[in-house]
Design a protein around this motif. Structure first.
Motif, mmCIF file in Angstrom:
data_model
loop_
_atom_site.group_PDB
_atom_site.id
_atom_site.type_symbol
_atom_site.label_atom_id
_atom_site.label_comp_id
_atom_site.label_asym_id
_atom_site.label_seq_id
_atom_site.Cartn_x
_atom_site.Cartn_y
_atom_site.Cartn_z
ATOM 1 N N THR A 69 0.850 -1.193 0.000
ATOM 2 C CA THR A 69 0.000 0.000 0.000
ATOM 3 C C THR A 69 0.880 1.235 0.000
ATOM 4 O O THR A 69 2.010 1.208 0.466
ATOM 5 N N LYS A 83 1.745 -5.428 2.406
ATOM 6 C CA LYS A 83 0.365 -5.687 2.781
ATOM 7 C C LYS A 83 0.196 -7.160 3.134
ATOM 8 O O LYS A 83 -0.837 -7.577 3.641
ATOM 9 N N GLN A 88 -6.060 -4.912 7.719
ATOM 10 C CA GLN A 88 -6.378 -3.512 7.383
ATOM 11 C C GLN A 88 -6.187 -2.670 8.645
ATOM 12 O O GLN A 88 -6.650 -3.024 9.718
ATOM 13 N N HIS A 89 -5.481 -1.582 8.502
ATOM 14 C CA HIS A 89 -5.266 -0.733 9.668
ATOM 15 C C HIS A 89 -5.068 0.703 9.211
ATOM 16 O O HIS A 89 -4.862 0.971 8.039
ATOM 17 N N ASP A 90 -5.153 1.638 10.147
ATOM 18 C CA ASP A 90 -4.997 3.052 9.818
ATOM 19 C C ASP A 90 -3.894 3.652 10.690
ATOM 20 O O ASP A 90 -3.282 2.938 11.482
ATOM 21 N N THR A 102 -0.014 2.586 14.381
ATOM 22 C CA THR A 102 -1.189 2.069 13.678
ATOM 23 C C THR A 102 -2.297 1.739 14.665
ATOM 24 O O THR A 102 -2.051 1.579 15.858
ATOM 25 N N GLN A 104 -6.446 -0.238 14.753
ATOM 26 C CA GLN A 104 -7.586 -0.826 14.064
ATOM 27 C C GLN A 104 -8.794 -0.487 14.900
ATOM 28 O O GLN A 104 -8.743 -0.572 16.121
ATOM 29 N N ASP A 109 -14.854 -0.172 9.437
ATOM 30 C CA ASP A 109 -15.247 -0.899 8.225
ATOM 31 C C ASP A 109 -16.742 -0.774 7.980
ATOM 32 O O ASP A 109 -17.187 -0.480 6.872
ATOM 33 N N THR A 125 -10.471 1.863 -1.874
ATOM 34 C CA THR A 125 -9.552 1.961 -0.744
ATOM 35 C C THR A 125 -9.948 3.161 0.091
ATOM 36 O O THR A 125 -10.648 4.052 -0.372
ATOM 37 N N GLN A 127 -8.318 6.018 3.111
ATOM 38 C CA GLN A 127 -7.154 6.537 3.816
ATOM 39 C C GLN A 127 -7.660 7.269 5.039
ATOM 40 O O GLN A 127 -8.367 8.266 4.905
#
Lengths: 154, 154
Positions: A69, A83, A88-90, A102, A104, A109, A125, A127
Motif C-alpha cells: 500500500t 500488505k 487492514q489498519h490506519d 497504527t 484498528q 469498516d 480503498t 485513507q
DNA sequence: AACGCCGTTGAGAACCAGTCCCGATCAGGA
DNA sequence: TCCTGATCGGGACTGGTTCTCAACGGCGTT
C-alpha cells in the motif's frame, strides 16, 4: 511469500525479474513504511542495485498487485508498506517526531460500508490518518501540553 | 467574513494586504476545492493578480489561521477549501471522474476521540478519504460494475 | 541449447508543484 | 508624511517522480 509475487506476475504474463525479486524481498522483510530512497538504500546494503526508475515502477506494481500500500504522511514523498499478512489498519502520525503508529477500530469498516452504499459509491480503498502529537518523547509531550492550552484559550 | 480575516491578522500583528484580501475573497466565495492554479486563474478573471509565491504563502496562511483546510486527493498537487461556516466533513473521491463529494458521519468524531485518548495522542486534524467510483456518469457506473465483478472472482 | 519476441532496465533528462531569494513595494503606526 | 519591518513577485531553484530510449533479460518456442 515470494511465491505469491511469482504467481501474480505469471497470472498477468509479466516477467519475474531479478530486480522485482530483490525489491519485493526488501518490502516483505520490513514491517515499516519505506520510502523509495529507503528501498534503494536497503538494496545497496545487501549488495543489490536497481535504478530509481525501476524502484518506483516496481513499488507501483506491488501496489497494483495488491501486495503493498502507498501512504502519504505529508513529508513531501510517498512511503510504501507491505500488505502481505497484515490486517487492514490506519495511522496516527505525530507531527512533532514523525513517528507513525497504527490502529484498528472495529467500527470503521462498517461505517465506510454504510457510507458507500448510501452514496451509491463503490469504495476501493480508504485513507484514514490522524495527525497530532504523540507522547513518546519529552519534546512531543511538551507540544501536547502547549497545544491543549492553546485550544483552551482560543 | 473578510472581517474575520482582518481580525485574525490584527491579532497576530500581520498586515492586511491587498493580495491577502483578494485571495481570501476568492476562497470565501467558492465552496469548491481549489488548487493554487485555480486561485491564480480566479484572480486573473477578476482583474487581480498575485505571484504564485504569494498565492502559496497566503493559502498556507489561511490554513494556519484556521480559515481554510488543505487536501490532497492524489492528483499530484494540493487543493484548498474554505472552512468558514462549514461543518467538519470528510470526502469520497471518484477515481474515474475526479468528482469529490462530502459526507458527515456522527460516529467518527467520537471514534477518533476515543482512539486518541487510548494511544496517549493529542489529535489536531484528521484526514478521512474514501477512494472509489461514484455513480454520476455512465463511465463511472461501468467501472463500478467492472470492479464489483473483479472483486467477486479474485 | 539457441532463438526471438517483447517487456524490463537504467542513466540521465525532463517534468512540475512548491519553495527560496532578494530588491522593490506597501501597510499602518507614530 | 515618515519610517520600519513585513510582504510581494519574478525567476531561479529544489527534489520527488516520471519519461526516454537503447541495451538487456525473462521465458516460451523451436
Amino acid at each position: 511469500m515470494m511465491q505469491v509475487l511469482r504467481g501474480e506476475l505469471r497470472e498477468r504474463e509479466l516477467p519475474f525479474t531479478h530486480q522485482r525479486e530483490a525489491i519485493a524481498q526488501v518490502m516483505f522483510e520490513s514491517t515499516r513504511h519505506l520510502s523509495a530512497d529507503d528501498v534503494a538504500a536497503a538494496l545497496r546494503q545487501r549488495g543489490e542495485h536497481a535504478g530509481k526508475a525501476t524502484v518506483y515502477r516496481t513499488l507501483a506494481l506491488l501496489v497494483e498487485l495488491g501486495l503493498a500500500t502507498e501512504h502519504d504522511f505529508d513529508e513531501g514523498f510517498k512511503r510504501y508498506e507491505t500488505k502481505v499478512g497484515a490486517a487492514q489498519h490506519d495511522h496516527l502520525i505525530c507531527t512533532a517526531c514523525g513517528r507513525v503508529s497504527t490502529f484498528q477500530h472495529p467500527e470503521l469498516d462498517r461505517i465506510f460500508a454504510e457510507l458507500a452504499s448510501e452514496h451509491g459509491f463503490e469504495a476501493i480503498t480508504r485513507q484514514v490518518k490522524v495527525f497530532g502529537t504523540c507522547s513518546e518523547t519529552a519534546a512531543c509531550r511538551e507540544l501536547q501540553r502547549a497545544y491543549r492550552e492553546a485550544g483552551r484559550t482560543s
